[in-house]
Design a protein around this motif. Structure first.
Motif, short mmCIF file in Angstrom:
data_model
loop_
_atom_site.label_atom_id
_atom_site.label_comp_id
_atom_site.label_asym_id
_atom_site.label_seq_id
_atom_site.Cartn_x
_atom_site.Cartn_y
_atom_site.Cartn_z
N SER B 95 0.77 -1.23 -0.21
CA SER B 95 0.39 0.26 -0.22
C SER B 95 0.76 0.90 -0.31
O SER B 95 2.08 1.22 0.40
CB SER B 95 -0.78 0.06 1.01
N VAL B 96 0.19 2.02 -0.17
CA VAL B 96 0.68 3.96 -0.39
C VAL B 96 1.86 4.00 1.44
O VAL B 96 2.78 4.27 0.78
CB VAL B 96 0.10 4.47 -0.67
N LEU B 127 -1.40 13.21 -0.65
CA LEU B 127 -1.87 11.64 -0.87
C LEU B 127 -2.56 11.11 0.37
O LEU B 127 -2.57 9.52 0.28
CB LEU B 127 -0.69 10.67 -0.86
N ALA B 128 -2.85 11.86 0.78
CA ALA B 128 -2.75 10.97 2.57
C ALA B 128 -4.57 10.07 1.99
O ALA B 128 -4.74 9.39 2.60
CB ALA B 128 -3.95 12.21 3.46
N GLY B 129 -5.69 10.97 1.35
CA GLY B 129 -6.19 10.00 0.97
C GLY B 129 -6.74 8.60 0.47
O GLY B 129 -7.20 7.99 0.52
N ARG B 130 -5.21 8.34 -0.29
CA ARG B 130 -4.75 6.75 -0.62
C ARG B 130 -3.76 5.99 0.21
O ARG B 130 -3.39 5.49 -0.11
CB ARG B 130 -4.02 7.55 -2.11
N ARG B 131 -3.74 6.41 1.11
CA ARG B 131 -2.64 5.70 2.47
C ARG B 131 -2.91 4.57 1.54
O ARG B 131 -2.17 3.60 1.94
CB ARG B 131 -3.44 5.91 3.77
N ASP B 132 -3.58 3.58 1.52
CA ASP B 132 -4.83 2.60 1.89
C ASP B 132 -3.86 2.55 0.44
O ASP B 132 -4.55 0.26 0.02
CB ASP B 132 -5.62 2.27 2.03
N GLN B 140 -0.35 8.70 -12.52
CA GLN B 140 1.39 9.14 -12.81
C GLN B 140 2.15 10.07 -12.15
O GLN B 140 2.75 10.03 -10.91
CB GLN B 140 1.71 9.30 -14.79
N LEU B 141 0.83 11.46 -11.86
CA LEU B 141 1.19 12.63 -11.23
C LEU B 141 1.25 11.55 -9.90
O LEU B 141 1.86 12.57 -8.78
CB LEU B 141 -0.48 13.50 -11.10
N GLU B 142 0.20 10.69 -8.90
CA GLU B 142 0.31 10.14 -8.12
C GLU B 142 1.27 9.36 -7.46
O GLU B 142 1.93 8.99 -6.21
CB GLU B 142 -0.72 9.31 -7.38
N LEU B 143 1.94 8.80 -8.92
CA LEU B 143 3.73 8.42 -8.37
C LEU B 143 4.65 8.99 -8.42
O LEU B 143 5.52 9.33 -7.47
CB LEU B 143 3.95 7.06 -9.50
N ARG B 144 4.64 10.34 -8.87
CA ARG B 144 5.80 11.26 -8.82
C ARG B 144 5.64 12.16 -7.07
O ARG B 144 6.36 12.19 -6.70
CB ARG B 144 5.52 12.37 -9.21
N LYS B 145 4.35 11.77 -6.44
CA LYS B 145 3.86 12.45 -5.50
C LYS B 145 4.58 11.60 -4.05
O LYS B 145 5.33 11.96 -3.91
CB LYS B 145 2.31 12.73 -5.30
#
Ligand SMILES: Nc1ncnc2c1ncn2[C@@H]1O[C@H](COP(=O)(O)OP(=O)(O)OP(=O)(O)O)[C@@H](O)[C@H]1O
Ligand SMILES: [Mg+2]
Lengths: 319, 241
Positions: B95-96, B127-132, B140-145
């Motif tokens: 997970s993230v 990215l807090a909302g994507r923690r799990d 792509q954007l999230e991966l860079r973050k």
């Protein structure tokens, strides 16, 4: 599953195994069951390096054979008890894993896989040319009598293998749920990124290789007792190497339960086909199943289950 | 003030090809350095030598007065040299939040404080909302973050962002710039490798331009941007596209 539940289940399984020889008369079940359990240990050991860390070991039979011959040597030289054989085999397997790993794991990728194949050939040749270990024709290993509780040596060695299986699964599970498992997963995903995050990748790979080798060699230790005869062809059999990687791949490599499922499924099918069809058919069956899974369910049974759950969940959410 | 990083005569060869060097470059504590240069000029190679993924063929690298040329990458990371990857390399199968726990396993942080720390960093990159979420599910954007977040976990003294803004929208670029600025205010020295000129120019206090593995210009952003040689190899190439 929490540790408490896991230990509870493990204890229940162990207890059931100990009582089984008193209930079940026919020793054949224990003869066949031993092989299934042996593969649970092998597949679980293989998965620590091959699954968690993503380094494919094609030479499982080198480690297994090393365990077999360590035990056979100890029987011939010292009439050592089974527990000593198992511990010594695990030690030799770890050492072998460490040395092989040190020589090859510094380089990423396929070199390790190639080296593991070479290791089988090297060890088999060594045994072939060792008169003390019986050379090509092998060695007869007369087992000491089983403890009185067990109806016979087969029942006894079945129970020993059951305990080894529980130990192996316990080790795999402990690794998976710890920082070690997390680092190995990071290595599997990207070695440069793991290094950049402070993971000592070489050391972790060596540890995984040593533990994996130790567990696989441990699976070979009771074999001389079980078969009363060891020879290089069966100890270093390619079938073992093939099964060791097919079982986790079919079951699923991400979690400890995957190799267990794969081993129980595949080894049971093999035991049945050996009796009903032929032992040559085994390899074909494994090959076909492996191809089917690689094509249709690359994440194994565990992946299928996860996908199914997700679909059911989504359907529930929409209706 | 003495430099936090000193790169002296560093070279990297791939077979017969010298991809980098010799390069001399120093970085001051808390500095914002822009690293530009055309494709294949050796920017990533330089960073790989600094972070330890490549062993330099010649030269020395000094960090906080200590020669780290022989240190493996994981030791340098723990000393405080963090980097993001040009092509995101998420830890798939996790997970993230677990991605951030990987570096934490090697840091002296109490077990109870880890998740809190990880969440703080995830919030700071949005990215807090994507923690799990599984790492495989990120855009792509999230991966860079995530790349940036994972680099921040080790509380670096030097952070190298290798094209952290490639493919992002103007708004997203501003977000990342603001994030890096906030970090810098806390004293982190940052090397920004970037093809997006206005971003590097705005961000950097000093810019270095590489071409075929050598530094061809160095100085204030405006001065480097106006350098004839730089314009020829870099902006010329850009304009020609
Ligand atoms: N692992 C490698 N093996 C062989 N050659 C490499 C390797 N890494 C980089 N190179 C070569 O080194 C040179 C510099 O590459 P590098 O990736 O450092 O450029 P860059 O400045 O980061 O370019 P870009 O802007 O495209 O990211 C290139 O010619 C590249 O082909
Ligand atoms: Mg690059």
């Amino acid at each position: 599953m929490s540790w408490r539940n896991f230990l509870l289940v493990a204890l229940l399984v162990a207890a059931a195994g100990m009582v089984l020889p008193r209930v079940l008369e026919n020793p054949y079940y224990f003869f066949a069951g031993y092989v299934v359990l042996q593969y649970v240990v092998i597949a679980t050991g293989w998965n620590i390096l091959g699954g968690y860390a993503g380094y494919t070991n094609f030479g499982t039979s080198a480690f297994f054979g090393a365990g077999v011959y360590t035990a056979a040597f100890l029987i011939k030289a010292f009439e050592a008890p089974l527990l000593v054989q198992v511990l010594a085999a695990a030690g030799i397997g770890m050492l072998l894993g460490l040395v092989t790993g040190y020589l090859t794991l510094r380089i990423q990728g396929v070199y390790f896989a190639i080296a593991t194949v070479a290791l089988v050939v090297v060890l088999e040749t060594v045994v072939h040319n060792s008169d003390y270990l019986g050379g090509a024709s092998g060695l007869t290993t007369i087992a000491p009598p089983a403890p009185a509780w067990f109806a016979g040596p087969t029942q006894y060695v079945f129970c020993v293998m059951l305990v080894l299986a529980l130990v192996a699964v316990g080790i795999a599970r402990a690794i998976e749920h710890s920082w070690v498992g997390r680092s190995l997963r990071a290595i599997r995903a990207s070695e440069p990124a793991a290094e950049a995050c402070g993971v000592p990748t070489l050391r972790m790979k060596l540890a995984a290789c040593a533990i994996s080798g130790g567990v696989i060699a441990m699976a070979g230790a009771p074999y001389p007792y079980y078969a009363s005869h060891v020879d290089p062809l069966s100890a270093f059999s390619l079938t073992i190497g093939l099964n060791a990687l097919a079982m986790p791949l079919i079951g699923g490599t991400r979690s400890w339960i995957g190799p267990v499922l794969g081993a129980v499924l595949l080894a049971s099918v093999q035991q049945i086909t050996t009796v009903t069809i032929s032992s040559e058919f085994n390899i074909l069956a494994v090959g076909l199943m492996l191809i089917a899974f690689v094509v249709l369910a690359p994440e194994g049974i565990l992946g299928l289950v996860a996908e199914l759950r997700e679909r059911v969940g989504r359907r529930r959410a929409t209706t | 003030m003495s430099a936090i990083v000193e790169i002296r005569g560093v070279e990297k060869r791939f077979g017969a090809i010298r991809a980098l060097g010799p390069v001399n470059l120093s970085l001051q504590p808390g500095e914002r350095l822009g690293l530009i240069g055309p494709n294949g000029s050796g920017k990533t190679t330089l960073i790989n030598c600094l972070s330890g993924l490549f062993a330099a063929n010649a030269g020395t690298i000094v960090f906080e007065g200590r020669d780290i040329t022989q240190e493996p990458a994981h030791v340098r990371a723990r000393m405080g040299i963090a980097r993001s990857f040009q092509i995101p390399r998420p830890f798939t199968g996790m997970s993230v939040i677990e991605n951030l726990l990987v570096p934490m396993d090697y840091l002296p942080i109490e077990a109870g404080a880890r998740e809190g720390r990880a969440m703080e960093i995830l919030s700071s990159v949005g990215l807090a909302g994507r923690r799990d979420a599984p790492a495989e599910a990120l855009s792509q954007l999230e991966l860079r973050k995530l790349e940036l977040a994972r680099a921040l976990v080790i509380e670096p003294k030097v952070l190298v962002a290798d094209e952290a803004m490639a493919g992002l929208s103007e708004g997203e670029i501003n977000d990342v710039l603001a994030l890096l600025m906030r970090l810098n205010e806390r004293g982190v020295a940052i090397i920004m490798i970037e093809h997006i000129m206005h971003a590097v120019m705005r961000f950097s206090q000093r810019v270095v331009c590489l071409e075929t593995g050598r530094i061809i210009a160095e100085g204030l952003p405006q001065a480097v941007a106006q350098d004839k040689h730089v314009q020829k190899v870099y902006f010329g190439e850009r304009a020609g596209r």
